[in-house]
Motif scaffolding. Structure first.
Motif, PDB file in Angstrom:
ATOM      1  N   GLU A  39       0.865  -1.183   0.000  1.00  0.00           N
ATOM      2  CA  GLU A  39       0.000   0.000   0.000  1.00  0.00           C
ATOM      3  C   GLU A  39       0.897   1.226   0.000  1.00  0.00           C
ATOM      4  O   GLU A  39       1.729   1.387   0.886  1.00  0.00           O
ATOM      5  N   GLY A  40       0.747   2.068  -1.012  1.00  0.00           N
ATOM      6  CA  GLY A  40       1.561   3.264  -1.132  1.00  0.00           C
ATOM      7  C   GLY A  40       2.798   3.001  -1.980  1.00  0.00           C
ATOM      8  O   GLY A  40       3.027   1.880  -2.446  1.00  0.00           O
ATOM      9  N   GLU A  41       3.575   4.060  -2.170  1.00  0.00           N
ATOM     10  CA  GLU A  41       4.801   3.963  -2.961  1.00  0.00           C
ATOM     11  C   GLU A  41       5.913   4.701  -2.244  1.00  0.00           C
ATOM     12  O   GLU A  41       5.678   5.706  -1.573  1.00  0.00           O
ATOM     13  N   GLY A  42       7.132   4.211  -2.415  1.00  0.00           N
ATOM     14  CA  GLY A  42       8.289   4.878  -1.845  1.00  0.00           C
ATOM     15  C   GLY A  42       8.290   4.830  -0.326  1.00  0.00           C
ATOM     16  O   GLY A  42       7.595   4.019   0.302  1.00  0.00           O
ATOM     17  N   VAL A  43       9.098   5.714   0.273  1.00  0.00           N
ATOM     18  CA  VAL A  43       9.219   5.755   1.722  1.00  0.00           C
ATOM     19  C   VAL A  43       7.840   5.977   2.338  1.00  0.00           C
ATOM     20  O   VAL A  43       7.063   6.810   1.872  1.00  0.00           O
ATOM     21  N   GLY A  44       7.523   5.188   3.343  1.00  0.00           N
ATOM     22  CA  GLY A  44       6.216   5.251   3.988  1.00  0.00           C
ATOM     23  C   GLY A  44       5.263   4.173   3.515  1.00  0.00           C
ATOM     24  O   GLY A  44       4.227   3.944   4.149  1.00  0.00           O
ATOM     25  N   ALA A  45       5.584   3.495   2.409  1.00  0.00           N
ATOM     26  CA  ALA A  45       4.726   2.409   1.915  1.00  0.00           C
ATOM     27  C   ALA A  45       4.675   1.288   2.953  1.00  0.00           C
ATOM     28  O   ALA A  45       5.615   1.088   3.733  1.00  0.00           O
ATOM     29  N   HIS A  46       3.564   0.582   2.962  1.00  0.00           N
ATOM     30  CA  HIS A  46       3.389  -0.552   3.861  1.00  0.00           C
ATOM     31  C   HIS A  46       3.270  -1.843   3.058  1.00  0.00           C
ATOM     32  O   HIS A  46       2.571  -1.873   2.041  1.00  0.00           O
ATOM     33  N   ARG A  47       3.938  -2.869   3.545  1.00  0.00           N
ATOM     34  CA  ARG A  47       3.860  -4.205   2.953  1.00  0.00           C
ATOM     35  C   ARG A  47       3.174  -5.082   3.996  1.00  0.00           C
ATOM     36  O   ARG A  47       3.628  -5.186   5.129  1.00  0.00           O
ATOM     37  N   ARG A  48       2.046  -5.693   3.583  1.00  0.00           N
ATOM     38  CA  ARG A  48       1.298  -6.549   4.500  1.00  0.00           C
ATOM     39  C   ARG A  48       1.333  -7.977   3.965  1.00  0.00           C
ATOM     40  O   ARG A  48       1.015  -8.213   2.804  1.00  0.00           O
ATOM     41  N   MET A  49       1.730  -8.896   4.858  1.00  0.00           N
ATOM     42  CA  MET A  49       1.903 -10.282   4.455  1.00  0.00           C
ATOM     43  C   MET A  49       1.200 -11.216   5.429  1.00  0.00           C
ATOM     44  O   MET A  49       1.084 -10.900   6.613  1.00  0.00           O
ATOM     45  N   SER A  50       0.771 -12.348   4.906  1.00  0.00           N
ATOM     46  CA  SER A  50       0.239 -13.401   5.771  1.00  0.00           C
ATOM     47  C   SER A  50       1.115 -14.634   5.574  1.00  0.00           C
ATOM     48  O   SER A  50       1.566 -14.923   4.462  1.00  0.00           O
ATOM     49  N   LEU A  51       1.364 -15.328   6.677  1.00  0.00           N
ATOM     50  CA  LEU A  51       2.191 -16.525   6.641  1.00  0.00           C
ATOM     51  C   LEU A  51       1.356 -17.739   6.261  1.00  0.00           C
ATOM     52  O   LEU A  51       0.168 -17.827   6.600  1.00  0.00           O
ATOM     53  N   VAL A  52       1.973 -18.671   5.570  1.00  0.00           N
ATOM     54  CA  VAL A  52       1.316 -19.914   5.168  1.00  0.00           C
ATOM     55  C   VAL A  52       0.809 -20.635   6.415  1.00  0.00           C
ATOM     56  O   VAL A  52       1.462 -20.622   7.468  1.00  0.00           O
ATOM     57  N   GLY A  53      -0.345 -21.255   6.293  1.00  0.00           N
ATOM     58  CA  GLY A  53      -0.901 -22.034   7.391  1.00  0.00           C
ATOM     59  C   GLY A  53      -1.540 -21.208   8.481  1.00  0.00           C
ATOM     60  O   GLY A  53      -1.787 -21.707   9.582  1.00  0.00           O
ATOM     61  N   GLY A  54      -1.803 -19.932   8.203  1.00  0.00           N
ATOM     62  CA  GLY A  54      -2.439 -19.084   9.202  1.00  0.00           C
ATOM     63  C   GLY A  54      -1.565 -18.799  10.410  1.00  0.00           C
ATOM     64  O   GLY A  54      -2.054 -18.555  11.504  1.00  0.00           O
ATOM     65  N   LEU A  55      -0.241 -18.812  10.216  1.00  0.00           N
ATOM     66  CA  LEU A  55       0.690 -18.629  11.338  1.00  0.00           C
ATOM     67  C   LEU A  55       0.866 -17.179  11.765  1.00  0.00           C
ATOM     68  O   LEU A  55       1.622 -16.908  12.699  1.00  0.00           O
ATOM     69  N   GLY A  56       0.210 -16.248  11.079  1.00  0.00           N
ATOM     70  CA  GLY A  56       0.276 -14.867  11.530  1.00  0.00           C
ATOM     71  C   GLY A  56       0.360 -13.861  10.410  1.00  0.00           C
ATOM     72  O   GLY A  56       0.492 -14.216   9.236  1.00  0.00           O
ATOM     73  N   LEU A  57       0.276 -12.598  10.803  1.00  0.00           N
ATOM     74  CA  LEU A  57       0.338 -11.478   9.874  1.00  0.00           C
ATOM     75  C   LEU A  57       1.591 -10.658  10.160  1.00  0.00           C
ATOM     76  O   LEU A  57       2.018 -10.539  11.311  1.00  0.00           O
ATOM     77  N   ILE A  58       2.140 -10.089   9.104  1.00  0.00           N
ATOM     78  CA  ILE A  58       3.332  -9.259   9.210  1.00  0.00           C
ATOM     79  C   ILE A  58       3.061  -7.955   8.474  1.00  0.00           C
ATOM     80  O   ILE A  58       2.505  -7.964   7.380  1.00  0.00           O
ATOM     81  N   THR A  59       3.468  -6.846   9.082  1.00  0.00           N
ATOM     82  CA  THR A  59       3.414  -5.547   8.419  1.00  0.00           C
ATOM     83  C   THR A  59       4.802  -4.929   8.463  1.00  0.00           C
ATOM     84  O   THR A  59       5.445  -4.913   9.512  1.00  0.00           O
ATOM     85  N   ASP A  60       5.262  -4.460   7.315  1.00  0.00           N
ATOM     86  CA  ASP A  60       6.526  -3.739   7.210  1.00  0.00           C
ATOM     87  C   ASP A  60       6.243  -2.333   6.706  1.00  0.00           C
ATOM     88  O   ASP A  60       5.322  -2.128   5.910  1.00  0.00           O
ATOM     89  N   ARG A  61       7.050  -1.373   7.163  1.00  0.00           N
ATOM     90  CA  ARG A  61       6.958   0.002   6.663  1.00  0.00           C
ATOM     91  C   ARG A  61       8.309   0.373   6.072  1.00  0.00           C
ATOM     92  O   ARG A  61       9.349   0.243   6.722  1.00  0.00           O
ATOM     93  N   LEU A  62       8.299   0.833   4.813  1.00  0.00           N
ATOM     94  CA  LEU A  62       9.526   1.241   4.137  1.00  0.00           C
ATOM     95  C   LEU A  62      10.010   2.546   4.748  1.00  0.00           C
ATOM     96  O   LEU A  62       9.320   3.556   4.713  1.00  0.00           O
ATOM     97  N   MET A  63      11.221   2.515   5.313  1.00  0.00           N
ATOM     98  CA  MET A  63      11.768   3.683   6.011  1.00  0.00           C
ATOM     99  C   MET A  63      12.755   4.457   5.146  1.00  0.00           C
ATOM    100  O   MET A  63      12.901   5.666   5.311  1.00  0.00           O
ATOM    101  N   ALA A  64      13.471   3.769   4.251  1.00  0.00           N
ATOM    102  CA  ALA A  64      14.457   4.438   3.397  1.00  0.00           C
ATOM    103  C   ALA A  64      14.597   3.650   2.102  1.00  0.00           C
ATOM    104  O   ALA A  64      14.533   2.422   2.103  1.00  0.00           O
ATOM    105  N   LEU A  65      14.794   4.380   1.009  1.00  0.00           N
ATOM    106  CA  LEU A  65      14.963   3.782  -0.309  1.00  0.00           C
ATOM    107  C   LEU A  65      16.002   4.610  -1.046  1.00  0.00           C
ATOM    108  O   LEU A  65      15.787   5.798  -1.284  1.00  0.00           O
TER     109      LEU A  65
END
Length: 143
Positions: A41-67
């Motif tokens: 979601e979004g582009e460049g610095v500040g964009a968020h990457r949202r991921m789900s792990l296989v098998g329902g093991l959880g959710l991960i969110t990353d925020r791009l801090m520098a590019l």
């Protein structure tokens, strides 16, 4: 306890291809066998990457801090994770090898309890190594 994990892989793809793919901040669901979904979601610095792990093991969110397109480096923080960490920062860098192929260096610094540090580091080493192998296979197929 602060722990650093670094994985380095020389790929059989040009450095420009590797950096071009990494800088989009997505595709982890294609490269990492442990990821079921990955949306950006979004582009460049500040964009968020949202991921789900296989098998329902959880959710991960990353925020791009520098590019940095000049240094072929990106840095992200992980505010949401199923792992027992209180802080997590990742840096991914691409270097040009003597034969103009890509060398990718993925470093993670995380904070956890001393008893959790080793197991989390082992999980990260294996997951990132698998992801870099998947990235190389994907980019090699793309030409």
């Amino acid at each position: 306890m602060l722990t650093k994990v670094t994985i380095t892989k020389k790929m059989s793809v040009p450095v420009e291809s590797a950096w071009g793919a990494l800088r989009t901040f997505g595709h982890l669901d294609v490269w990492f066998p442990s990821m079921e979904t990955c949306t950006v979601e979004g582009e460049g610095v500040g964009a968020h990457r949202r991921m789900s792990l296989v098998g329902g093991l959880g959710l991960i969110t990353d925020r791009l801090m520098a590019l940095d397109d000049d240094l072929w480096r990106l840095t992200y923080e992980r505010p949401e994770s199923p792992f027992p960490v209180s802080a997590y920062t990742g840096t991914v860098e691409v270097f040009r090898s003597f034969d103009s192929l890509a060398v990718v260096v993925w470093t993670v610094d995380f904070e956890s309890s001393p008893e959790e540090s080793g197991p989390v580091a082992d999980i990260l080493r294996a997951a990132i190594a698998d992801g870099l192998d998947g990235m190389e296979a994907d980019l090699s197929e793309c030409g």
